[in-house]
Design a protein around this motif. Structure first.
Motif, short mmCIF file in Angstrom:
data_model
loop_
_atom_site.label_atom_id
_atom_site.label_comp_id
_atom_site.label_asym_id
_atom_site.label_seq_id
_atom_site.Cartn_x
_atom_site.Cartn_y
_atom_site.Cartn_z
N ILE A 228 96.36 29.33 13.89
CA ILE A 228 97.20 29.07 13.84
C ILE A 228 98.59 30.18 13.66
N GLN A 231 100.19 28.35 16.96
CA GLN A 231 100.72 27.68 16.88
C GLN A 231 102.29 28.16 15.91
N SER A 266 96.29 32.10 7.73
CA SER A 266 97.02 30.48 7.29
C SER A 266 97.36 31.60 6.23
N TYR A 270 101.25 29.69 5.49
CA TYR A 270 101.53 28.65 4.67
C TYR A 270 101.83 28.78 3.57
N GLY A 281 107.47 20.73 10.00
CA GLY A 281 106.09 20.44 10.87
C GLY A 281 105.44 20.29 11.93
N GLN A 282 106.90 21.25 12.36
CA GLN A 282 106.41 21.69 13.86
C GLN A 282 105.13 22.93 14.08
N ASN A 284 102.30 21.65 13.75
CA ASN A 284 101.47 20.79 14.14
C ASN A 284 101.08 21.08 15.51
N GLN A 286 100.59 22.00 19.05
CA GLN A 286 99.98 21.89 19.76
C GLN A 286 100.56 23.47 20.30
#
Length: 338
Positions: A228, A231, A266, A270, A281-282, A284, A286
């Motif tokens: 995460i 990401q 996380s 978040y 939404g970016q 998500n 990879q």
């Protein structure tokens, strides 16, 4: 009648002598009571609110290693709690800010050369013995020092320290103070103990370059945590230089060390309004290998942000609050702040 009184007196005398033989002196009784109370009061776990000599020693050792910057006052307050969390994060322990059996052992093992009164010592050219042995060992392990491990802070050691400081974004002064020692501990936490080094081949001596090898440990973070964070780095900084990507990863890790933020990657990422990549939404996407490598470099102790816990793009930022944060530096399109 006199015989009866004499017999009674003798009986009382014998009984008193017998009792006295089995009762320790008053001082001994008091000492035993104090010892029992001290044993009962000795905390199995040092944590927020603990006080006393053990806390003072804990603070001294953490200060020696560069994790604690407060006073040695024997009070386990916020600064001590945060220092413990930072140590636990870097040494792959459960990050809870409590010093139980496992954390205590690792801290004590890592600070074997510590002694009261030398916690604030800054080592420089001309010093001998003590920590200089460790300094040379660790600099050699990561390829900055090619000389003998002799405990003498000579010109070659000074040069190695300066090269290390330059590579890790520290003030290049050749002085092994708290910040330099902290960075060095982070970068060499996988180094074997002295008695184990002979079993493995000596590491190659190379010029200082950005780390290319992924460390074997994740500093206490799970693979999901690494994923995460990678990401977030990819989504937030994929157009930035590699240094800028490491800096973004370092900001997330700096937040993990602070009590002002949640206790997991996380939850940090978040947290509402914390990262733009989550909102659009970016997050998500990879991550590529470079983003993952940036995360591992940050875990290994490289913090180009110099301790920042926030960053923003000055071209697109509209929040007066973020503009009011104390600014540290700008790397690429991001301004890093406290």
């Amino acid at each position: 009648m006199n015989k009866r009184l004499l017999l009674l007196f003798c009986s009382v005398t014998v009984l008193s002598a017998s009792l006295a033989a089995n009762i320790p002196p008053v001082d001994a009784v008091q000492a035993e009571m104090v010892a029992e109370k001290a044993t009962a009061a000795a905390p199995a776990v040092l944590q927020r609110g603990s006080t006393g000599g053990m806390v003072s020693e804990l603070q001294g050792r953490l200060k020696y290693l560069g994790f604690y910057k407060g006073d040695i006052d024997g009070t386990f307050g916020y600064k001590t709690h945060r220092a413990v969390r930072r140590f636990q994060l870097q040494f792959g322990l459960n990050v809870d800010g409590k010093v139980g059996t496992r954390t205590k052992k690792v801290i004590w093992d890592a600070s074997k050369t510590w002694a009261p009164g030398v916690s604030n010592r800054i080592y420089h050219q001309g010093d001998k013995g003590g920590y200089v042995w460790e300094l040379q060992r660790r600099l050699r392990f990561i390829g900055y020092y090619a000389g003998k491990i002799n405990g003498s802070f000579d010109k070659q050691t000074d040069r190695a320290v300066r090269d290390f400081q330059y590579r890790f974004g520290l003030k290049v002064d050749g002085l092994a103070g708290a910040r330099t020692k902290l960075k060095l501990w982070r970068a060499t936490r996988h180094m074997a103990a002295p008695q184990q080094r002979a079993k493995a081949p000596a590491p190659a001596i190379t010029q200082a370059k950005p780390m290319k090898q992924v460390p074997r440990s994740n500093a206490g973070l799970s693979q999901q945590d690494i994923q995460i964070i990678s990401q977030a780095v990819h989504a937030e900084a994929r157009g930035e230089t590699y240094v800028g990507q490491v800096a973004v990863a370092a900001v997330i890790l700096n937040r993990l060390q602070s009590e002002k933020f949640p206790n997991s990657p996380s939850a940090i990422i978040y947290e509402p309004l914390a990262f733009e990549a989550v909102a659009d939404g970016q997050i998500n996407m990879q991550p590529n290998q470079q983003a993952r490598k940036a995360v591992y470099d940050a875990l290994n102790g490289w913090d180009p942000s110099d301790g920042a816990t926030y960053y923003f793009n000055p071209v697109t930022a509209t929040s007066d609050w973020i503009w009011g944060r104390p600014q540290i530096k700008q790397i690429g399109k991001h301004v890093f702040t406290r």
